[in-house]
Design a protein around this motif. Structure first.
Motif, mmCIF file in Angstrom:
data_model
loop_
_atom_site.group_PDB
_atom_site.id
_atom_site.type_symbol
_atom_site.label_atom_id
_atom_site.label_comp_id
_atom_site.label_asym_id
_atom_site.label_seq_id
_atom_site.Cartn_x
_atom_site.Cartn_y
_atom_site.Cartn_z
ATOM 1 N N GLU A 1 5.308 3.678 9.237
ATOM 2 C CA GLU A 1 4.073 3.079 8.738
ATOM 3 C C GLU A 1 4.137 2.839 7.237
ATOM 4 O OE1 GLU A 1 0.811 5.419 10.370
ATOM 5 O OE2 GLU A 1 0.733 3.983 12.036
ATOM 6 N N ALA A 2 4.757 3.779 6.509
ATOM 7 C CA ALA A 2 4.886 3.598 5.059
ATOM 8 C C ALA A 2 5.731 2.362 4.759
ATOM 9 C CB ALA A 2 5.507 4.837 4.417
ATOM 10 N N ALA A 3 6.757 2.116 5.578
ATOM 11 C CA ALA A 3 7.597 0.926 5.391
ATOM 12 C C ALA A 3 6.798 -0.338 5.704
ATOM 13 C CB ALA A 3 8.840 1.014 6.265
ATOM 14 N N LEU A 4 6.016 -0.305 6.781
ATOM 15 C CA LEU A 4 5.191 -1.464 7.138
ATOM 16 C C LEU A 4 4.193 -1.783 6.027
ATOM 17 C CD1 LEU A 4 4.332 -0.707 10.893
ATOM 18 C CD2 LEU A 4 5.880 -2.490 10.056
ATOM 19 N N MET A 5 3.647 -0.727 5.417
ATOM 20 C CA MET A 5 2.652 -0.923 4.360
ATOM 21 C C MET A 5 3.250 -1.599 3.131
ATOM 22 S SD MET A 5 0.501 2.608 4.453
ATOM 23 C CE MET A 5 -0.592 2.995 5.817
ATOM 24 N N ASP B 1 17.999 5.073 -3.970
ATOM 25 C CA ASP B 1 17.622 4.583 -2.629
ATOM 26 C C ASP B 1 16.111 4.474 -2.502
ATOM 27 O OD1 ASP B 1 20.268 4.669 -1.907
ATOM 28 O OD2 ASP B 1 20.120 6.570 -0.812
ATOM 29 N N ASN B 2 15.447 5.498 -3.021
ATOM 30 C CA ASN B 2 13.993 5.546 -2.914
ATOM 31 C C ASN B 2 13.310 4.479 -3.754
ATOM 32 O OD1 ASN B 2 12.626 7.770 -1.278
ATOM 33 N ND2 ASN B 2 14.518 8.695 -2.041
ATOM 34 N N LEU B 3 13.905 4.192 -4.902
ATOM 35 C CA LEU B 3 13.276 3.228 -5.794
ATOM 36 C C LEU B 3 13.441 1.795 -5.303
ATOM 37 C CD1 LEU B 3 14.172 4.767 -9.268
ATOM 38 C CD2 LEU B 3 11.977 4.806 -8.081
ATOM 39 N N ILE B 4 14.558 1.506 -4.655
ATOM 40 C CA ILE B 4 14.789 0.115 -4.234
ATOM 41 C C ILE B 4 14.185 -0.190 -2.861
ATOM 42 C CG2 ILE B 4 16.899 -0.166 -5.601
ATOM 43 C CD1 ILE B 4 18.520 0.267 -3.075
ATOM 44 N N ALA B 5 13.689 0.870 -2.158
ATOM 45 C CA ALA B 5 13.229 0.667 -0.775
ATOM 46 C C ALA B 5 12.144 -0.411 -0.664
ATOM 47 C CB ALA B 5 12.736 1.988 -0.189
ATOM 48 N N MET C 1 0.811 -1.214 0.000
ATOM 49 C CA MET C 1 0.000 0.000 0.000
ATOM 50 C C MET C 1 0.844 1.263 0.000
ATOM 51 S SD MET C 1 -3.018 1.109 2.586
ATOM 52 C CE MET C 1 -3.370 2.824 2.892
ATOM 53 N N LEU C 2 0.370 2.223 -0.760
ATOM 54 C CA LEU C 2 0.988 3.548 -0.794
ATOM 55 C C LEU C 2 0.102 4.486 0.020
ATOM 56 C CD1 LEU C 2 3.341 4.955 -2.237
ATOM 57 C CD2 LEU C 2 1.771 5.514 -4.073
ATOM 58 N N PRO C 3 0.619 5.037 1.117
ATOM 59 C CA PRO C 3 -0.238 5.887 1.947
ATOM 60 C C PRO C 3 -0.494 7.236 1.291
ATOM 61 C CG PRO C 3 1.986 5.896 2.817
ATOM 62 C CD PRO C 3 1.979 4.935 1.654
ATOM 63 N N GLN C 4 -1.459 7.931 1.854
ATOM 64 C CA GLN C 4 -1.871 9.209 1.282
ATOM 65 C C GLN C 4 -0.729 10.225 1.287
ATOM 66 O OE1 GLN C 4 -5.407 10.554 3.145
ATOM 67 N NE2 GLN C 4 -6.042 11.743 1.394
ATOM 68 N N ALA C 5 0.043 10.245 2.384
ATOM 69 C CA ALA C 5 1.182 11.157 2.459
ATOM 70 C C ALA C 5 2.438 10.345 2.153
ATOM 71 C CB ALA C 5 1.274 11.768 3.852
ATOM 72 N N PRO C 6 2.927 10.414 0.904
ATOM 73 C CA PRO C 6 4.082 9.594 0.552
ATOM 74 C C PRO C 6 5.352 10.093 1.235
ATOM 75 C CG PRO C 6 3.490 10.996 -1.285
ATOM 76 C CD PRO C 6 2.492 11.260 -0.208
ATOM 77 N N VAL C 7 6.295 9.198 1.474
ATOM 78 C CA VAL C 7 7.523 9.583 2.176
ATOM 79 C C VAL C 7 8.750 9.168 1.370
ATOM 80 C CG1 VAL C 7 6.510 9.425 4.476
ATOM 81 C CG2 VAL C 7 7.549 7.420 3.467
#
Lengths: 219, 260
Positions: B164-168, A99-103, A85-91
């Protein structure tokens, strides 16, 4: 449209499931290989509803089934690797675009994508950035797109996206949504996408779930 | 002692309080309203040190194993109590229990290792060594773990969205909390590392200064100081690692959600 028998497989089934007085789903089904949009006014419980799909919210009544199993009996981490899931507020994760792409692949303990794949994902989300560029300077819309690229590279079975295009301008939004949904269909994935815009939902969806104060309904 | 240290008379000690009067006068002048804090702190220090002086001479004169052990247990209890007080946020029972286990475990291992394997105390309970060295190990671990606990709780709060974003995306708690855990360890160990870097150049540590004043050869004093610093670094690291290892799971519930 009549679906071929092979496509007629349910991923999620809600039976009288609800959480507090925020959301109630008497009966709803999310089908495999389909793009289901969840839409409704802000504050109607859309985000709470989709968090029931990855156990970030646990129903306090009724049952949510994931592939015919009670979702409460599943290992939450395996569930989320299947249904990312991608949350509403992306981080942001890490310092560079790479780094961001492989996370996502790191979190779900998958093989890391190669550079070719990463560039391809950046093209899908219309982000013209080098892999070694610093990610700290990205704008809100760019962070949203890099997060989409991240989840694409993670390659889950089910994509759960909460307002994935909310920070994009109209033209970019249309392009990115078309590309991402095209990609999801081409790869025969399942998607559940929240959007406050019924217009977008009607344009790109196979199924629509309407959320309002009284519950969640198939449209 | 052996080279005839200058003993300070009571009057001379009283004379040293002149500067406290100066501080109080200045605070009153600027109306900062802190004069009672200075007075309380000064009185507390004086009474505590006098008391500890009597307690230590009592223990040193008798040198019983159980007296030494009781003194160390009391220091440990005081240290744990102080950690609970210093961490401003309310701590759950579970976290408190983990703090106790980590402090006792980490301190015990380094006290045993450094007193018995490195310094090789004989008799093992010699209070003249056992008590001050344990005190330094326990005291520094107390500071370290307080910083670690604070940083950990603060980190889980401020990085909630990211965790939480990581957990998701399917991250396990250990992976999702990696940054928070690492910065908690950093915060705890950094003061020790900093004082190691400045040692001997920026300042002469208290224990070494004391030994030199007492007439001990500086080289011997330095050897003790080295051992003590290593013991402190080891103990701080161990207590914090134990705390982190046991506690980070308490920040997650059975549904794999962040539970704050």
């Amino acid at each position: 449209m009549i679906s071929p028998a092979a496509l007629n497989k349910e991923i999620y089934r809600f039976e009288s499931a609800g959480y507090k007085d925020i959301v109630h789903v008497e009966k709803a089904v999310i089908w495999a290989f389909k793009v289901t949009f969840v839409t409704g006014e802000s504050g109607s419980g859309k985000s709470t509803f989709i968090k029931m799909l990855n156990r970030f919210v646990v129903a306090d009544r009724g049952t949510v089934f994931f592939k015919s199993r009670d979702i409460k009996d599943m290992d939450p981490f395996r569930l989320r690797r299947a249904a990312a899931m991608l949350p509403q507020a992306p981080v942001l994760f890490g310092e560079t675009v790479r780094d961001n792409l492989i996370a996502g692949a790191i979190f779900s303990e998958k093989d890391l994508p190669d550079d070719e794949k990463m560039k391809e994902a950046l093209q899908i989300v219309k982000l013209d950035k080098g892999l070694n560029e610093n990610s700290a300077t990205l704008s809100g819309g760019e962070i949203q797109r890099i997060s989409l690229a991240r989840i694409i590279l993670q390659d889950p079975e089910i994509f759960i996206l909460d307002e994935p295009s909310s920070s994009l301008d109209g033209k970019t939004e249309k392009h990115v949504m078309e590309n991402v949904i095209g990609y999801i269909k081409e790869k025969r994935k399942t998607a559940v996408i929240v959007s406050h815009s019924l217009e977008i939902a009607e344009k790109y969806s196979d199924e629509i779930l309407m959320v309002n104060g009284r519950g969640v309904f198939h449209k | 002692m052996n080279q005839g240290i200058i003993d300070i008379s009571l009057l001379q000690v009283l004379f040293a309080y002149v500067f406290i009067l100066l501080i109080i006068w200045y605070i009153k002048l600027r109306k900062m309203g802190r004069e009672w804090e200075v007075v309380t702190a000064t009185v507390r220090m004086t009474l505590q040190l006098i008391a500890v002086g009597y307690v230590l001479s009592y223990i040193f004169e008798r040198s019983y194993p159980f007296l030494t052990v009781i003194a160390v247990i009391l220091m440990e209890i005081f240290a744990v109590h102080n950690i609970f007080r210093r961490v401003k946020t309310p701590l759950s029972k579970k976290v408190k229990k983990i703090i106790v286990i980590s402090m006792v475990g980490g301190n015990l291992v380094s006290i045993i290792f450094f007193l018995f394997a490195v310094i090789r105390l004989s008799p093992w309970y010699d209070p003249r060594y056992f008590i001050p060295i344990s005190g330094m190990i326990i005291g520094n671990s107390m500071t370290g773990i307080s910083l670690g606990v604070f940083k950990m709780i603060e980190g889980f709060r401020s990085r909630r969205e990211k965790i939480e974003a990581a957990l998701m995306l399917g991250a396990l708690p250990a992976k999702a909390a990696e940054d928070v855990v690492n910065s908690a360890f950093d915060a705890a160990i950094l003061p020790v590392i900093n004082s190691m870097v400045g040692m001997g150049i920026v300042f002469l540590p208290g224990m070494m200064t004391g030994q030199i004043l007492a007439g001990i050869n500086p080289v011997t004093a330095i050897k003790y100081q080295l051992v003590i610093m290593l013991a402190i670094a080891g103990s701080v690291a161990m207590t914090v690692i134990l705390f982190i290892l046991f506690s980070f799971k308490t920040f997650f519930n059975k549904d794999g959600q962040l539970a704050l």
